[in-house]
Design a protein around this motif. Structure first.
Motif, mmCIF file in Angstrom:
data_model
loop_
_atom_site.group_PDB
_atom_site.id
_atom_site.type_symbol
_atom_site.label_atom_id
_atom_site.label_comp_id
_atom_site.label_asym_id
_atom_site.label_seq_id
_atom_site.Cartn_x
_atom_site.Cartn_y
_atom_site.Cartn_z
ATOM 1 N N UNK A 336 0.838 -1.201 0.000
ATOM 2 C CA UNK A 336 0.000 0.000 0.000
ATOM 3 C C UNK A 336 0.874 1.253 0.000
ATOM 4 N N UNK A 337 1.085 1.805 -1.190
ATOM 5 C CA UNK A 337 1.864 3.039 -1.300
ATOM 6 C C UNK A 337 1.138 4.192 -0.614
ATOM 7 N N UNK A 338 -0.196 4.200 -0.729
ATOM 8 C CA UNK A 338 -0.976 5.257 -0.094
ATOM 9 C C UNK A 338 -0.835 5.237 1.416
ATOM 10 N N UNK A 339 -0.869 4.047 2.010
ATOM 11 C CA UNK A 339 -0.710 3.938 3.466
ATOM 12 C C UNK A 339 0.711 4.303 3.881
ATOM 13 N N UNK A 340 1.705 3.845 3.125
ATOM 14 C CA UNK A 340 3.104 4.135 3.451
ATOM 15 C C UNK A 340 3.387 5.633 3.424
ATOM 16 N N UNK A 341 2.800 6.322 2.455
ATOM 17 C CA UNK A 341 3.055 7.755 2.318
ATOM 18 C C UNK A 341 2.322 8.600 3.342
ATOM 19 N N UNK A 342 1.458 7.968 4.143
ATOM 20 C CA UNK A 342 0.812 8.668 5.260
ATOM 21 C C UNK A 342 1.257 8.099 6.613
ATOM 22 N N UNK A 343 2.383 7.404 6.628
ATOM 23 C CA UNK A 343 2.849 6.759 7.852
ATOM 24 C C UNK A 343 3.482 7.794 8.782
ATOM 25 N N UNK A 344 2.912 8.001 9.987
ATOM 26 C CA UNK A 344 3.490 8.990 10.910
ATOM 27 C C UNK A 344 4.871 8.604 11.420
ATOM 28 N N UNK A 345 5.249 7.333 11.269
ATOM 29 C CA UNK A 345 6.597 6.930 11.662
ATOM 30 C C UNK A 345 7.640 7.463 10.686
ATOM 31 N N UNK A 346 7.185 7.900 9.503
ATOM 32 C CA UNK A 346 8.111 8.405 8.490
ATOM 33 C C UNK A 346 7.915 9.889 8.199
ATOM 34 N N UNK A 347 6.648 10.365 8.230
ATOM 35 C CA UNK A 347 6.358 11.744 7.871
ATOM 36 C C UNK A 347 5.667 12.448 9.034
ATOM 37 N N UNK A 348 6.131 13.634 9.335
ATOM 38 C CA UNK A 348 5.516 14.422 10.399
ATOM 39 C C UNK A 348 4.161 14.962 9.932
ATOM 40 N N UNK A 349 3.145 14.805 10.788
ATOM 41 C CA UNK A 349 1.802 15.300 10.471
ATOM 42 C C UNK A 349 1.384 14.836 9.067
ATOM 43 N N UNK A 350 1.348 13.535 8.811
ATOM 44 C CA UNK A 350 1.225 13.021 7.435
ATOM 45 C C UNK A 350 -0.118 13.264 6.773
ATOM 46 N N UNK A 351 -1.172 13.489 7.550
ATOM 47 C CA UNK A 351 -2.492 13.688 6.951
ATOM 48 C C UNK A 351 -2.761 15.143 6.589
ATOM 49 N N UNK A 352 -1.747 15.986 6.734
ATOM 50 C CA UNK A 352 -1.890 17.403 6.386
ATOM 51 C C UNK A 352 -1.059 17.707 5.149
ATOM 52 N N UNK A 353 -1.647 18.486 4.227
ATOM 53 C CA UNK A 353 -0.932 18.927 3.028
ATOM 54 C C UNK A 353 0.025 20.044 3.409
ATOM 55 N N UNK A 354 1.314 19.806 3.218
ATOM 56 C CA UNK A 354 2.347 20.795 3.556
ATOM 57 C C UNK A 354 3.220 20.960 2.317
ATOM 58 N N UNK A 355 2.956 21.984 1.527
ATOM 59 C CA UNK A 355 3.613 22.119 0.230
ATOM 60 C C UNK A 355 5.106 22.399 0.331
ATOM 61 N N UNK A 356 5.554 22.956 1.446
ATOM 62 C CA UNK A 356 6.992 23.177 1.611
ATOM 63 C C UNK A 356 7.589 22.126 2.540
ATOM 64 N N UNK A 357 7.046 20.939 2.510
ATOM 65 C CA UNK A 357 7.516 19.844 3.362
ATOM 66 C C UNK A 357 8.987 19.533 3.054
ATOM 67 N N UNK A 358 9.745 19.288 4.113
ATOM 68 C CA UNK A 358 11.172 19.007 3.945
ATOM 69 C C UNK A 358 11.505 17.526 4.073
ATOM 70 N N UNK A 359 10.599 16.735 4.641
ATOM 71 C CA UNK A 359 10.903 15.312 4.817
ATOM 72 C C UNK A 359 10.511 14.540 3.562
ATOM 73 N N UNK A 360 11.384 14.608 2.553
ATOM 74 C CA UNK A 360 11.142 13.950 1.273
ATOM 75 C C UNK A 360 11.295 12.442 1.426
ATOM 76 N N UNK A 361 10.955 11.731 0.358
ATOM 77 C CA UNK A 361 11.156 10.284 0.370
ATOM 78 C C UNK A 361 9.889 9.491 0.154
ATOM 79 N N UNK A 362 8.871 10.101 -0.470
ATOM 80 C CA UNK A 362 7.621 9.371 -0.716
ATOM 81 C C UNK A 362 7.867 8.201 -1.666
ATOM 82 N N UNK A 363 6.921 7.280 -1.669
ATOM 83 C CA UNK A 363 7.027 6.071 -2.494
ATOM 84 C C UNK A 363 5.991 6.050 -3.607
ATOM 85 N N UNK A 364 5.523 7.216 -4.019
ATOM 86 C CA UNK A 364 4.454 7.268 -5.014
ATOM 87 C C UNK A 364 4.835 6.598 -6.324
ATOM 88 N N UNK A 365 6.112 6.602 -6.665
ATOM 89 C CA UNK A 365 6.562 5.977 -7.908
ATOM 90 C C UNK A 365 7.126 4.574 -7.686
#
Length: 425
Positions: A336-365
């Protein structure tokens, strides 16, 4: 999907047995993230059963998904997967009729990817920017003309952003890349819908595969007879066939992957990104104030609402341990790429859209050998399209209640069927 039954015995802890989102499919389709969060919080692996009875092991946590993407014990060869499914149930279709990179393992995968990877290099993709900009502006001019000729007498108009902009843009780009007739784009969309959605219509799937195959081979044969072949990807595929590197079936599969994959994900990304900006007008204004921020924003759009929610089905070639849970050999696995990209263990405040987010590393691709070949092109299209759309129509608003929006009927893809907008001059 149906409710999960008892999980098979494992040598380690039992995986969480999670009810699949059957009770109200539109709710899951419109917002899968609460369900995915429950899976992610409950256990490293959840077990579901498909409508056909196929047991599916779902991995939702970021670290586990990323590791699985690189794990060669999780195979993707569609023909082997179909044989495995057929040995257990009748009527389960895993798409083995189409042979392409995403449904192959090395060495076939290596050979197939090598044929086309040069077309998606950073240099080749950047050279496509003027063409993407031209197509974008032509489509926006069409929307502008609609606003200029309102039927109500007011300087506004209602359009469907998916139909009028998000779909034609990437399909026109991929048509130019492949050398395919752009006037047939609605036909490509019909085939794509039958192939990627999970509506249980196996006859529609098979008919779409047959029609697309016949169409591609007829187009390839006409091209092969030409002495003045244009410089496009279809010509490169034909040259590979003449060198003995591709079969007819592989050409059809390659075109199907590029034609469908080349537009479906970008359509989804444009639609969900626009919807996210409509929900967050402050962030839209922040983007309009400095369009150079768009590449960063696109990365966040990809993380926040990944165009592919579930990666394509894999199967274990030997037992695989995930978070202390052993998945036995010959089991089907979904990442589940969608679940991984909202994982709070990896991304701070993952359910919020933060356009200047600095914690890169999503798995969308995705990742590993099957990482999306068209990632650079998809990001280029999104950057150009969203920048131009925000500049041309800063006052656009949603023309319906958000709860009335229709979403694609598939767990794999995350995208809107339509996005009605009111545009103002």
């Amino acid at each position: 999907m149906t409710t999960a039954t008892a999980a098979p015995r494992t040598n380690g802890p039992r995986p969480e047995e999670t009810a699949a989102p059957r009770q109200n499919p539109p709710t899951f389709l419109s917002d899968p993230y609460p369900t995915l969060a429950r899976m992610r919080e409950a256990a490293p692996v959840s077990v579901l059963h498909s409508d056909g009875g196929l047991r599916l092991w779902i991995i939702p946590r970021y670290a586990d998904v990323r590791a699985a993407l690189f794990d060669r014990r999780l195979a993707q060869d569609a023909r082997r997967a179909q044989a495995l499914a057929d040995s257990r149930f009748e009527g389960v279709n895993l798409g083995a009729e189409i042979t392409h990179m995403l449904s192959s393992d090395p060495p076939d995968h290596t050979r197939l990817r090598r044929v086309v990877q040069a077309a998606f290099s950073r240099k080749r993709v950047e050279a496509m920017r003027p063409m993407v900009e031209r197509v974008t502006l032509e489509l926006l001019d069409g929307l502008d003309a609609t606003v200029a000729r309102p039927t109500t007498g007011a300087p506004t108009a209602t359009v469907d952003l998916i139909r009028d902009f998000a779909f034609p843009l990437p399909i026109l780009v991929v048509c130019e890349l492949l050398g395919f007739p752009p006037e047939d784009r609605d036909l490509y969309r019909t085939w794509s819908t039958a192939i990627v959605t999970q509506e249980g219509d196996q006859e529609a799937f098979r008919r779409a595969v047959q029609e697309m195959g016949a169409y591609v081979l007829a187009l390839a044969d006409r091209r092969a007879r030409r002495n003045d072949r244009p410089d496009d990807l279809l010509t490169e595929l034909l040259a590979a066939r003449e060198r003995g590197e591709l079969t007819d079936d592989e050409i059809v599969g390659m075109v199907a992957l590029l034609l469908i994959g080349g537009h479906e994900t970008t359509v989804n990304l444009l639609g969900t990104s626009c919807l996210a900006l409509l929900r967050e007008p402050g962030q839209a204004a922040w983007l309009r104030a400095d369009p150079a921020r768009m590449p960063m924003a696109v990365e966040e759009f990809l993380r926040y609402d990944s165009p592919i929610c579930m990666a394509t089905t894999r199967f274990t070639t030997e037992p695989v341990e995930v978070g202390g849970v052993e998945i036995p050999k010959d089991e089907f696995v979904l990442l589940s790429l969608g679940a991984a990209n909202r994982d709070p263990a990896r991304f701070q405040d993952p359910d919020r859209l933060v356009l200047d987010r600095r914690d890169a590393g999503h798995l969308a691709f995705g990742g590993g050998i099957h990482r999306c070949l068209g990632a650079l092109l998809g990001k280029l299209e999104a950057e150009v399209a969203l920048t131009a759309l925000l500049a041309r129509f800063p006052g656009m608003t949603l023309a319906c209640q958000e709860r009335d929006l229709r979403w694609r009927n598939t767990m794999m893809l995350r995208g809107l069927e339509s996005l009605p907008l009111t545009l103002r001059r």
